[in-house]
Structures are given as C-alpha cells and as structure tokens.
Design a protein around this motif. Structure first.
Motif, PDB file in Angstrom:
ATOM      1  N   TYR A 181       0.892  -1.445   0.119  1.00 32.78           N
ATOM      2  CA  TYR A 181      -0.027   0.398  -0.020  1.00 32.78           C
ATOM      3  C   TYR A 181       0.472   0.908   0.287  1.00 32.78           C
ATOM      4  O   TYR A 181       2.029   1.059   0.937  1.00 32.78           O
ATOM      5  N   VAL A 182       0.441   2.159  -0.709  1.00 34.83           N
ATOM      6  CA  VAL A 182       1.018   3.303  -0.397  1.00 34.83           C
ATOM      7  C   VAL A 182       0.405   4.341  -0.148  1.00 34.83           C
ATOM      8  O   VAL A 182      -0.854   4.606  -0.689  1.00 34.83           O
ATOM      9  N   VAL A 183       1.126   5.690   0.773  1.00 31.71           N
ATOM     10  CA  VAL A 183       0.638   6.081   1.116  1.00 31.71           C
ATOM     11  C   VAL A 183       1.672   7.108   1.083  1.00 31.71           C
ATOM     12  O   VAL A 183       2.808   7.660   2.828  1.00 31.71           O
ATOM     13  N   GLU A 184       1.273   8.507   0.884  1.00 36.48           N
ATOM     14  CA  GLU A 184       1.800   9.921   0.747  1.00 36.48           C
ATOM     15  C   GLU A 184       3.377   9.465  -0.027  1.00 36.48           C
ATOM     16  O   GLU A 184       4.378   9.969   0.823  1.00 36.48           O
ATOM     17  N   GLY A 185       3.206   8.666  -0.608  1.00 41.52           N
ATOM     18  CA  GLY A 185       4.218   8.060  -1.211  1.00 41.52           C
ATOM     19  C   GLY A 185       5.541   7.294  -0.634  1.00 41.52           C
ATOM     20  O   GLY A 185       6.689   6.600  -0.686  1.00 41.52           O
TER      21      GLY A 185
END
Length: 161
Positions: A9-13
């Motif tokens: 999962y990608v969150v804020e990069g």
C-alpha cells in the motif's frame, strides 16, 4: 515454511508491506487487495491510499506486529481511531477501545500532577484550582459518555447516510 503473502500500500509516497493474513477479511484494506475491480494504484501496482502516512504507519505496525504506539497526543489517538474505523479494522478498533482506559488513566495521572503543580504556583492558585476542577469534572463526564459509545452503531448510522 510458507512465505507470507504481502500486499503493498502506498500512502503519501511511502510503501507499506502488510501481511494480508493479518488483515481482516471484512476490512477496506482487504477488499482493496482482493478485488478484481480497478483501484487506485501506482505504476508498480501498489494500492494507493489517501490517508495520513504517520497514522497509517501505526496501522501497519499493529497489523504486522500487534503493537500500538504508546506516546500519542489525544488528537493523534483519536485520529488513529478515525483511520482505523474508516479502514474497517474491527479487531484493531476493539483493541484500541479496550486500551482507551489505560490511555485515559495516563491523562488522569497528568491531571493529578497538574493539580499539585497549580496549587504550589501562586496566591491566585485557588481560582486556577477551581477552573481546573471544573475542567476535570467536564473531562470525566465526556470520558464517561465516550466509554458508552457503540462505535459499530455510529459507523452504521454514517454508512447509511
């Protein structure tokens, strides 16, 4: 031993690896990982989430290791509960609700220490003490109300709007 299936999962990069076996099947995280429907993903196929990176880091740590952070402000604690509720992580929410009394006990210890410190500050400490006593009483009343909130009912109410 079998390799654990992970989803990214990608969150804020920032990329977070989650052991999908630890993610509840009823959660949004699981649904996003297992759906055949197109979901927001980066060029590497990692699922993108629009959530505060720091708070999601706490979620990832809990799901991977079963650990909650211990030094959060009230706003951070409540923000984390909001994210956990949004993601549909009922197991983590239950754990956090059970942990609330420990968290709020720490706040009560702080109140006791604050009472001692205010009483020793100045001759006008009586006014400060009265104000602090009123605030403490209000805090306890809000805490009592909060302890009786059924988060699942509230979620159902907002989900039906």
């Amino acid at each position: 031993s079998e390799a654990k299936e992970t989803k990214k999962y990608v969150v804020e990069g920032t990329v977070f690896n989650l052991n999908i076996g630890n993610v509840p099947e009823t959660s949004l995280l699981y649904s996003l990982a297992m759906t055949e429907m197109p979901v927001g993903a980066d060029e590497d196929g990692n699922i993108e989430l629009d959530i505060d990176r720091r708070l999601f880091g706490y979620v990832a740590t809990f799901l991977n290791n079963g650990e909650l952070p211990s030094a959060l402000t009230t706003d951070e604690w409540n923000g984390l509960k909001y994210v956990v509720n949004y993601l549909g992580l009922e197991n983590m929410m239950s754990f956090m609700v059970e942990y609330d009394h420990i968290y709020y006990d720490k706040l009560r210890l702080f109140e006791i220490e604050a009472n001692r410190n205010i009483a020793s500050i100045s001759p006008v400490a009586d006014d400060a003490m009265n104000t602090l006593e009123v605030l403490t009483a209000l805090f306890r009343r809000v805490n009592m109300i909060y302890e009786h909130i059924d988060t699942r009912s509230i979620t159902n109410i907002f989900a039906s709007i």
